[in-house]
Every structure is written in structure tokens, then in C-alpha cells.
Design an enzyme around this catalytic site. Structure first.
Site, PDB file in Angstrom:
ATOM      1  N   LYS A   1       0.819  -1.207   0.000  1.00  0.00           N
ATOM      2  CA  LYS A   1       0.000   0.000   0.000  1.00  0.00           C
ATOM      3  C   LYS A   1       0.861   1.269   0.000  1.00  0.00           C
ATOM      4  O   LYS A   1       0.420   2.322  -0.450  1.00  0.00           O
ATOM      5  CB  LYS A   1      -0.940   0.023   1.209  1.00  0.00           C
ATOM      6  CG  LYS A   1      -1.841  -1.206   1.356  1.00  0.00           C
ATOM      7  CD  LYS A   1      -2.771  -1.390   0.166  1.00  0.00           C
ATOM      8  CE  LYS A   1      -3.923  -2.342   0.444  1.00  0.00           C
ATOM      9  NZ  LYS A   1      -3.516  -3.755   0.612  1.00  0.00           N
TER      10      LYS A   1
HETATM   11  C1  LIG Z   1      -4.211  -4.922   0.242  1.00  0.00           C
HETATM   12  C2  LIG Z   1      -3.382  -6.144   0.190  1.00  0.00           C
HETATM   13  C3  LIG Z   1      -3.626  -7.152  -0.753  1.00  0.00           C
HETATM   14  C4  LIG Z   1      -4.791  -7.099  -1.716  1.00  0.00           C
HETATM   15  O1  LIG Z   1      -4.635  -6.075  -2.674  1.00  0.00           O
HETATM   16  P1  LIG Z   1      -5.909  -5.562  -3.504  1.00  0.00           P
HETATM   17  O2  LIG Z   1      -5.417  -4.406  -4.271  1.00  0.00           O
HETATM   18  O3  LIG Z   1      -6.921  -5.172  -2.454  1.00  0.00           O
HETATM   19  O4  LIG Z   1      -6.364  -6.681  -4.331  1.00  0.00           O
HETATM   20  C5  LIG Z   1      -2.779  -8.243  -0.783  1.00  0.00           C
HETATM   21  N1  LIG Z   1      -1.752  -8.355   0.098  1.00  0.00           N
HETATM   22  C6  LIG Z   1      -1.497  -7.406   1.022  1.00  0.00           C
HETATM   23  C7  LIG Z   1      -0.375  -7.616   1.959  1.00  0.00           C
HETATM   24  C8  LIG Z   1      -2.286  -6.272   1.091  1.00  0.00           C
HETATM   25  O5  LIG Z   1      -2.024  -5.334   2.011  1.00  0.00           O
END
Ligand SMILES: *Cc1c(COP(=O)(O)O)cnc(C)c1O
Length: 494
Positions: A112
Site C-alpha cells: 500500500k
Molecule cells: C491490500 C493487500 C492485498 C490485496 O490487494 P488488492 O489491491 O486489495 O487486491 C494483498 N496483500 C497485502 C499484503 C495487502 O495489504
């Protein structure tokens, strides 16, 4: 050539990129999508010679067309700096017949950070550009990682406040501790007694509450979103797919034009959708392999063409993927319906009324870029242990979902196209589950004992993001029912 944005539920109007970023969600509840896609105007060979920030500019200028070159470059410089523990920003590591694209080298050690280190800067510029005189209130639902990354990004940013809702019993101990220790006068963190879907639906409802919006506007506030429904989240995520391809090319692991596959551990469908957009602007991606955990609503969708959230919500060891309503899938639905907003709107209304919808046969045909797969809990643990045993590399539980799905895909389809596994979190963020997989018998150990042990086993120093929370004070302890989210927002803004 300006690219404008329209809603997937189509009320006809278009907005500029900067307006789309400020609004987050379209007025009709739809998601903003670009009217069309421009192509990268640098060759793959040229991109191969560029570093992350340069590639970021080449990609983002194709989407955020009302930002000037100076504005974009400043945002990029402010985002991809020493907050990352490597100059490369997104390293690619070859392990066990695949390339792991490590997106966890930022401030909060999950992918993120890739978008949330730049979103606050994009939003500030966008606010100035549009003469926004109100304070922007970022409303965020998190399955664990967005929350901390958004808090870190927006804390102390002038003209903004941020409130994060997370499922009280649905995140890892480390994830929770990272959030509830967040400092800053403009931040608030609230646990809700519900799951991620409840949090996300609550936030979306607040967004579409016109009366509330008007009341707050009078008080000088305007809502926006840091979730991947915001195009300002999605666009920066396209960059690392281009960068990964460029890296493979520079390292002569592929030739210009060769196709690659990408396997993406998926929850809200934001990350993999960015991969789809990367393909649309010219990166030769053959298959986008969508990896789910036991909440395999997407796997079933790719198998049958029916999206059905009417099922038990399972708490897994990959909590950031514990999601039954993948918001960003709406953007894909819109594109595979050949941009038919009416059809998309019908399906989304069926989703909210009946919890499901079926796509048409011709839409199904447009899904051929995607492959679905899922991993069971025991398989996730086995993959972590097995890859460690073979190579010494330790991956987190989310990445292991993708690795499991990829291994099976490769075996079953005999497809040896070079594959990038998108590695979304540091193993330290999910220490308990990772250590359970690697050594077992961890019941009587504290999280921080396990962290030190993991550091030895993996031969990787404990990241600063973890050291920071070892002794940090808990600053947020509000917990509310999902019905009380509005009340918490109002309390925070008073
Ligand atoms: C948010 C997240 C995901 C999923 O990503 P999306 O964009 O919501 O599909 C997978 N792994 C981790 C560690 C995340 O923080």
C-alpha cells in the site's frame, strides 16, 4: 491530449484527473475510469534504462493529464525517497522459478506504500488546482494495510484529516498495533465490530449520503477516499508493473516484446487491475493470474461468470485479502461490458440487493487475460516452509497465496512464460502465521519474541516499521458498531 474520467455507472459527465482524485467516488456511486488509454511513448528499451521515479513519470503523465510536468515530478520526488529502504524502490528477486516483485520496502512494509506515499501529494496539488477551500477528510476502510499506509501518508499533511475504520478482530496483531499507535493531530483510528466488507460498505454509504455531505460542507469539510477506489491510488500502482518489465529487460532475463505473466494476491482487485492497465498502455503481459485465499469469490467468478458474495466470510492468515466484495472489480466489469455503464449499473445494483450477479457470455469472452486460482490455508503454510527450505527465502502469507497459485498454474498449464509474483508484504508484518508455518509450536511466545526469531531464521534485520511499535504507546482505542460509523466521523470533526 487530455484524458478525462467518467463513472462506471455513467451519468454522462466527465471530470478531470485532479477532480477525480479529490472526489474519490463518483456522485452516482460508481468508480472513475479513464475515457481512453494512451500508450507509453517511450520504447521498452528506453524504459529499461530508467529508474523508478523516471518510469513513474512516464506512466503517470498518461493518466493525470491535468497535472503539469513540474507538479507530477515534485509529487514523485516527495514520495519515492528515503522512506524506502532501497534506491531501487521495488526490487525483483529470482526465487524458485519466479521473480518476486517486492513491494514492501516502504514506510509501513506493505505494498500500500507504493501508492499511499504519493496520494497525499497528488491530493494537495489537486486541491489547489481546483480551488478547494474545504478541509479534505479522508475516509478509509482497511483490511489491515491500507490503514497504516494512509495514516503514515496523511499524518500532518496540511488541509487534510484522516479517519480509518478497521475490523476489530480481523487484522494481525502487528497490523493493529501499527495503526493504534499512529501519532498526529489530524488522524483517528476506529475498530468496528464487523468485517472488512462492513467497514467498506459503511464508508461507501457515508460517501453517498448527500445530506451528510451538504451538512459537512457547511462546516468546511469535504470527503475523499484513500482506498483503491480512488484513481489516485490506482495510477501509481501501474508504475511497478512497468518497472518490473523494465528490470527484467535490463537484466537480460527477457527480450523486448517478450510476454510475461503476473500473479497477484488479490483482495479488493486494485493491485491486479493496475496490472491490467499496464497491459493496456503497452506492457506485454500474457496472463494476469488472480490469486485468492479461501474467500475465493473471485476464483468462482472467473470459473463461472457468476459473482456471488453469499457465503461465509472466512478469517485467514492473509487478512488483507479477507474480502467478499472486491470493489475494483466494478472497473473490470465496466471494461468487459465494452464500457456499457447501464449494464454495469444493473449488475452492481443486483450485487447490493441480492449479493450476486451474472455476467453475459460476451463479457466472459473479454476475460481471457485473466486466470483465477486460490490457495487453502494449509497450502499457504506449506509453500512458505517449502520455499524457505529450498532457497532460504521467507515470504509473507499473502505472497504465499500467490506463490501457491502460481506453482499450480505452471504445473497444470505447462506455461513457462517468465512470471512475476507480486510480493505484497514483509514477512514481519505477519510474523505469527509465518513462524507457525516455519517452526510451529509458537503458542507460548509473544509476537516480539517471534519477530526476533524470524529475523535470525530469515537472516533479515527487523525493519524499522516494526522496531518503532515495539514500545509505542496506544493512542487510539475507540471501537464501535458498524451502525455507528457516522457518529464517529461527526465526533472526530467536531
Ligand atoms: C491490500 C493487500 C492485498 C490485496 O490487494 P488488492 O489491491 O486489495 O487486491 C494483498 N496483500 C497485502 C499484503 C495487502 O495489504
Amino acid at each position: 491530449m487530455e484524458i478525462r474520467y467518467r463513472s462506471t455507472r455513467g451519468n454522462g459527465q466527465t471530470v478531470s484527473a485532479s477532480e477525480a482524485i479529490i472526489k474519490g467516488l463518483a456522485d452516482d456511486g460508481g468508480l472513475f475510469v479513464p475515457e481512453r488509454f494512451a500508450s507509453l511513448d517511450k520504447s521498452l528499451e528506453e524504459l529499461a534504462q530508467m529508474e523508478y521515479k523516471e518510469i513513474a513519470y512516464e506512466v503517470m503523465k498518461l493518466f493525470l493529464t491535468d497535472f503539469t510536468e513540474t507538479e507530477l515530478k515534485q509529487c514523485i520526488d516527495n514520495a519515492y525517497d528515503e522512506k524506502f529502504d532501497t534506491d531501487v524502490i521495488a526490487p525483483l528477486t529470482e526465487v524458485d522459478n519466479a521473480y518476486y516483485l517486492e513491494l514492501f520496502h516502504g514506510a509501513t512494509i506493505a505494498f500500500k506504500d507504493m501508492a499511499l506515499s504519493i496520494l497525499p501529494h497528488l491530493m494537495s496539488v489537486a486541491a489547489k488546482k481546483n480551488g478547494v477551500d474545504k478541509e479534505i477528510v479522508i475516509l478509509t476502510a482497511t483490511s489491515g494495510d491500507t490503514g497504516k499506509a494512509a495514516l503514515a501518508g496523511f499524518a500532518g499533511v496540511e488541509g487534510t484529516r484522516i479517519i480509518v475504520f478497521y475490523p476489530k478482530n480481523g487484522v494481525s496483531v502487528i497490523q493493529e498495533k501499527q495503526m493504534v499507535t499512529q501519532k498526529g493531530n489530524n488522524v483517528k483510528v476506529v475498530g468496528i465490530t464487523g468485517n472488512f466488507d462492513d467497514a467498506q460498505t459503511g464508508v461507501k454509504n457515508i460517501f453517498s449520503d448527500k445530506e451528510l455531505g451538504a451538512r459537512l460542507a457547511e462546516k468546511g469539510f469535504q470527503f475523499s477516499s484513500a482506498n483503491s477506489i480512488n484513481i489516485g491510488r490506482l495510477v501509481p500502482q501501474i508504475v511497478y508493473y512497468v518497472h518490473a518489465y523494465a528490470t527484467l529487460l535490463r537484466e537480460e532475463r527477457i527480450k523486448a516484446g517478450d510476454e510475461i505473466n503476473v500473479t497477484v494476491p488479490t483482495g479488493n482487485f486494485g493491485n491486479i487491475l493496475a496490472g491490467y492497465f499496464a497491459k493496456k498502455i503497452g506492457i506485454p503481459i500474457r496472463k494476469l493470474i488472480c490469486a485468492s485465499n479461501e474467500n475465493k469469490v473471485l476464483f468462482d467468478f472467473f470459473e463461472t461468470g457468476c459473482y456471488d458474495r453469499n457465503r461465509e466470510f472466512i478469517l485467514t492468515t492473509s487478512p488483507s485479502m479477507d474480502i467478499l466484495i472486491s470493489s475494483n472489480l466494478e472497473r473490470l466489469i465496466y471494461f468487459i461490458a465494452n464500457e456499457n455503464a447501464d449494464l454495469n449499473r444493473e449488475m452492481m445494483s443486483s450485487l447490493s440487493k441480492n449479493g450476486k450477479y451474472d455476467i453475459t457470455d460476451s463479457m466472459k469472452e473479454n476475460l481471457s487475460d485473466f486466470v483465477g486460482g486460490y490457495a487453502k490455508e494449509n497450502e499457504v503454510a506449506e509453500t512458505i516452509a517449502d520455499v524457505y527450505k529450498k532457497t532460504g527465502y521467507v515470504m509473507d502469507t499473502h505472497t504465499a497465496v500467490a506463490a501457491t497459485v502460481y506453482r499450480r498454474y505452471r504445473e497444470e498449464n505447462k506455461d513457462t512464460t517468465p512470471n512475476v509474483i507480486v510480493s505484497t508484504a514483509s514477512c514481519f508484518k505477519f510474523t505469527r502465521s509465518v513462524m507457525e508455518a516455519l517452526v510451529g509450536n509458537i503458542e507460548d511466545k509473544s509476537d516480539f519474541e517471534l519477530i526476533d526469531q524470524l529475523s535470525e531464521i530469515a537472516n533479515v534485520a527487523v525493519p524499522p516499521a516494526i522496531e518503532e511499535i515495539r514500545t509505542a504507546e496506544v493512542l487510539h482505542d475507540t471501537v464501535c458498531d458498524k451502525e455507528e460509523m457516522v457518529k464517529e466521523v461527526l465526533a472526530f470533526l467536531n
